[in-house]
Motif scaffolding. Structure first.
Motif, PDB file in Angstrom:
ATOM      1  N   ASP A   1       6.659 -10.543 -13.434  1.00 11.26           N
ATOM      2  CA  ASP A   1       5.452  -9.745 -13.199  1.00 11.26           C
ATOM      3  C   ASP A   1       4.594 -10.370 -12.102  1.00 11.26           C
ATOM      4  OD1 ASP A   1       6.201  -7.997 -15.193  1.00 11.26           O
ATOM      5  OD2 ASP A   1       4.792  -8.778 -16.683  1.00 11.26           O
ATOM      6  N   LEU A   2       4.486 -11.693 -12.140  1.00 11.93           N
ATOM      7  CA  LEU A   2       3.674 -12.373 -11.137  1.00 11.93           C
ATOM      8  C   LEU A   2       4.323 -12.343  -9.764  1.00 11.93           C
ATOM      9  CD1 LEU A   2       2.005 -15.353 -12.977  1.00 11.93           C
ATOM     10  CD2 LEU A   2       0.878 -13.713 -11.467  1.00 11.93           C
ATOM     11  N   ALA A   3       5.631 -12.392  -9.711  1.00  9.11           N
ATOM     12  CA  ALA A   3       6.322 -12.252  -8.425  1.00  9.11           C
ATOM     13  C   ALA A   3       5.967 -10.906  -7.787  1.00  9.11           C
ATOM     14  CB  ALA A   3       7.834 -12.371  -8.622  1.00  9.11           C
ATOM     15  N   GLU A   4       6.033  -9.855  -8.606  1.00  4.54           N
ATOM     16  CA  GLU A   4       5.727  -8.515  -8.106  1.00  4.54           C
ATOM     17  C   GLU A   4       4.253  -8.373  -7.749  1.00  4.54           C
ATOM     18  OE1 GLU A   4       7.155  -5.928 -11.178  1.00  4.54           O
ATOM     19  OE2 GLU A   4       9.223  -6.635 -10.949  1.00  4.54           O
ATOM     20  N   ALA A   5       3.363  -8.941  -8.586  1.00  2.00           N
ATOM     21  CA  ALA A   5       1.930  -8.852  -8.320  1.00  2.00           C
ATOM     22  C   ALA A   5       1.551  -9.581  -7.039  1.00  2.00           C
ATOM     23  CB  ALA A   5       1.149  -9.421  -9.502  1.00  2.00           C
ATOM     24  N   SER A   6       2.208 -10.708  -6.779  1.00  2.00           N
ATOM     25  CA  SER A   6       1.924 -11.486  -5.571  1.00  2.00           C
ATOM     26  C   SER A   6       2.319 -10.715  -4.318  1.00  2.00           C
ATOM     27  CB  SER A   6       2.662 -12.824  -5.614  1.00  2.00           C
ATOM     28  OG  SER A   6       2.262 -13.585  -6.729  1.00  2.00           O
ATOM     29  N   VAL A   7       3.494 -10.101  -4.352  1.00  2.00           N
ATOM     30  CA  VAL A   7       3.970  -9.324  -3.209  1.00  2.00           C
ATOM     31  C   VAL A   7       3.058  -8.121  -2.970  1.00  2.00           C
ATOM     32  CG1 VAL A   7       5.852  -7.877  -2.361  1.00  2.00           C
ATOM     33  CG2 VAL A   7       6.349 -10.082  -3.449  1.00  2.00           C
ATOM     34  N   ARG A   8       2.685  -7.464  -4.045  1.00  2.00           N
ATOM     35  CA  ARG A   8       1.806  -6.297  -3.912  1.00  2.00           C
ATOM     36  C   ARG A   8       0.454  -6.697  -3.327  1.00  2.00           C
ATOM     37  NH1 ARG A   8       0.016  -2.009  -8.704  1.00  2.00           N
ATOM     38  NH2 ARG A   8      -1.319  -0.724  -7.374  1.00  2.00           N
ATOM     39  N   PHE A   9      -0.084  -7.810  -3.818  1.00  2.00           N
ATOM     40  CA  PHE A   9      -1.371  -8.288  -3.313  1.00  2.00           C
ATOM     41  C   PHE A   9      -1.310  -8.540  -1.810  1.00  2.00           C
ATOM     42  CE2 PHE A   9      -3.858 -11.995  -2.018  1.00  2.00           C
ATOM     43  CZ  PHE A   9      -5.147 -11.563  -2.310  1.00  2.00           C
ATOM     44  N   ALA A  10      -0.289  -9.260  -1.377  1.00  2.00           N
ATOM     45  CA  ALA A  10      -0.163  -9.594   0.040  1.00  2.00           C
ATOM     46  C   ALA A  10      -0.033  -8.344   0.890  1.00  2.00           C
ATOM     47  CB  ALA A  10       1.034 -10.514   0.253  1.00  2.00           C
ATOM     48  N   SER A  11       0.694  -7.359   0.384  1.00  2.00           N
ATOM     49  CA  SER A  11       0.864  -6.114   1.124  1.00  2.00           C
ATOM     50  C   SER A  11      -0.452  -5.360   1.243  1.00  2.00           C
ATOM     51  CB  SER A  11       1.905  -5.242   0.425  1.00  2.00           C
ATOM     52  OG  SER A  11       1.989  -3.975   1.034  1.00  2.00           O
ATOM     53  N   GLU A  12      -1.197  -5.288   0.155  1.00  2.00           N
ATOM     54  CA  GLU A  12      -2.445  -4.529   0.148  1.00  2.00           C
ATOM     55  C   GLU A  12      -3.525  -5.162   1.007  1.00  2.00           C
ATOM     56  OE1 GLU A  12      -2.009  -2.393  -4.241  1.00  2.00           O
ATOM     57  OE2 GLU A  12      -3.330  -4.136  -4.003  1.00  2.00           O
ATOM     58  N   VAL A  13      -3.692  -6.488   0.888  1.00  2.00           N
ATOM     59  CA  VAL A  13      -4.801  -7.115   1.620  1.00  2.00           C
ATOM     60  C   VAL A  13      -4.523  -7.207   3.112  1.00  2.00           C
ATOM     61  CG1 VAL A  13      -5.579  -8.411  -0.407  1.00  2.00           C
ATOM     62  CG2 VAL A  13      -4.032  -9.506   1.247  1.00  2.00           C
ATOM     63  N   SER A  14      -3.266  -7.147   3.484  1.00  2.00           N
ATOM     64  CA  SER A  14      -2.963  -7.184   4.920  1.00  2.00           C
ATOM     65  C   SER A  14      -3.367  -5.878   5.598  1.00  2.00           C
ATOM     66  CB  SER A  14      -1.479  -7.445   5.153  1.00  2.00           C
ATOM     67  OG  SER A  14      -0.697  -6.374   4.655  1.00  2.00           O
ATOM     68  N   GLU A  15      -3.477  -4.806   4.806  1.00  2.00           N
ATOM     69  CA  GLU A  15      -3.871  -3.507   5.350  1.00  2.00           C
ATOM     70  C   GLU A  15      -5.369  -3.258   5.178  1.00  2.00           C
ATOM     71  OE1 GLU A  15      -1.427  -0.631   3.430  1.00  2.00           O
ATOM     72  OE2 GLU A  15       0.444  -1.487   4.199  1.00  2.00           O
ATOM     73  N   SER A  16      -5.846  -3.392   3.937  1.00  2.00           N
ATOM     74  CA  SER A  16      -7.257  -3.118   3.657  1.00  2.00           C
ATOM     75  C   SER A  16      -7.665  -3.851   2.385  1.00  2.00           C
ATOM     76  CB  SER A  16      -7.478  -1.607   3.490  1.00  2.00           C
ATOM     77  OG  SER A  16      -8.820  -1.341   3.141  1.00  2.00           O
ATOM     78  N   PRO A  17      -8.258  -5.035   2.510  1.00  2.00           N
ATOM     79  CA  PRO A  17      -8.633  -5.820   1.328  1.00  2.00           C
ATOM     80  C   PRO A  17      -9.604  -5.061   0.428  1.00  2.00           C
ATOM     81  CG  PRO A  17      -8.829  -7.125   3.329  1.00  2.00           C
ATOM     82  CD  PRO A  17      -8.616  -5.705   3.761  1.00  2.00           C
ATOM     83  N   ARG A  18      -9.256  -4.983  -0.849  1.00  2.00           N
ATOM     84  CA  ARG A  18     -10.124  -4.316  -1.812  1.00  2.00           C
ATOM     85  C   ARG A  18     -10.199  -5.157  -3.072  1.00  2.00           C
ATOM     86  NH1 ARG A  18     -11.603   0.625  -0.692  1.00  2.00           N
ATOM     87  NH2 ARG A  18     -12.027   1.097  -2.878  1.00  2.00           N
ATOM     88  N   THR A  19     -11.303  -5.011  -3.773  1.00  2.00           N
ATOM     89  CA  THR A  19     -11.513  -5.776  -5.000  1.00  2.00           C
ATOM     90  C   THR A  19     -10.402  -5.525  -6.010  1.00  2.00           C
ATOM     91  OG1 THR A  19     -13.900  -5.768  -4.679  1.00  2.00           O
ATOM     92  CG2 THR A  19     -13.111  -6.188  -6.914  1.00  2.00           C
ATOM     93  N   GLU A  20      -9.918  -4.268  -6.088  1.00  2.00           N
ATOM     94  CA  GLU A  20      -8.859  -3.955  -7.052  1.00  2.00           C
ATOM     95  C   GLU A  20      -7.621  -4.809  -6.835  1.00  2.00           C
ATOM     96  OE1 GLU A  20     -10.694   0.196  -6.200  1.00  2.00           O
ATOM     97  OE2 GLU A  20     -10.627  -1.775  -5.265  1.00  2.00           O
TER      98      GLU A  20
END
Length: 198
Positions: free
Chosen positions: A147-166
């Motif tokens: 779960d953490l592997a997937e969450a880490s990848v998702r986080f990196a993908s999202e913040v590279s485009e548009s950092p959001r609190t979620e």
């Protein structure tokens, strides 16, 4: 400023939970001395990989605060690799403990030795132990690592485009959920091995 505060809070929570858990999903006190040594060693490798992955998550957050996006992407690849490795070790350990059981667990002892968790799921972990035994718990530890592997990848993908609190909240929730689960699992194995709270 908010993101820096969140990152600091996570670092503090991580250090406290590592100290109180006696290891993420740890089995030091469980099993027969010689017969189960290989399985305990496997779990130790799984936990070490998990901590290494969690450390890279902290590095990811630090890189984000410094706006070092290339470093963040490098860190997430390493974090994912560590978490996947951890999950693989936990799966192996689950197979090694497949024939064993955990019976007559005192939930109050588990509660006390897992630093008196206030999250709602701690009783569910004890129920998993009663019904499924060591293999079920260790497989669950592997699931948390994945779960953490997937969450880490998702986080990196999202913040590279548009950092959001979620994005931060989801990553921190996954990290907290893993440690909440893991420290109760550690307490279950310690209780089954005869350790008692002071």
């Amino acid at each position: 400023m908010v993101m820096k505060t969140i990152g600091l809070a996570v670092c503090l929570a991580l250090s406290v939970q590592q100290a109180s858990a006696r290891g993420f999903c740890n089995v030091d006190h469980y099993g027969e001395e010689e017969k189960d040594k290989e399985a305990r060693d496997t779990v130790a490798e799984a936990a070490a990989s998990f901590y290494s992955g969690a450390g890279r998550v902290m590095h990811m957050l630090a890189s984000f605060e410094r706006n070092e996006m290339e470093e963040l992407q490098a860190s997430v690849k390493t974090a994912e690799a560590y978490f996947r490795e951890s999950a693989s070790f936990y799966k192996k350990a689950a197979d090694q403990f497949a024939d064993q059981k955990l019976e007559n667990l005192d939930s109050e002892i588990v509660w006390a030795m897992s630093a008196r968790p206030d999250f709602a799921g701690w009783q569910a972990v004890v129920a998993e132990a009663d019904q499924g035994g060591p293999a079920t718990l260790l497989a669950g530890c592997g699931d948390k690592a994945n779960d953490l592997a997937e969450a880490s990848v998702r986080f990196a993908s999202e913040v590279s485009e548009s950092p959001r609190t979620e994005s931060f909240s989801r990553l921190l929730r996954s990290l907290s959920a893993a440690f909440d689960y893991g420290r109760v699992v550690s307490a279950v194995f310690a209780a089954a091995g005869g350790e008692r709270p002071q």
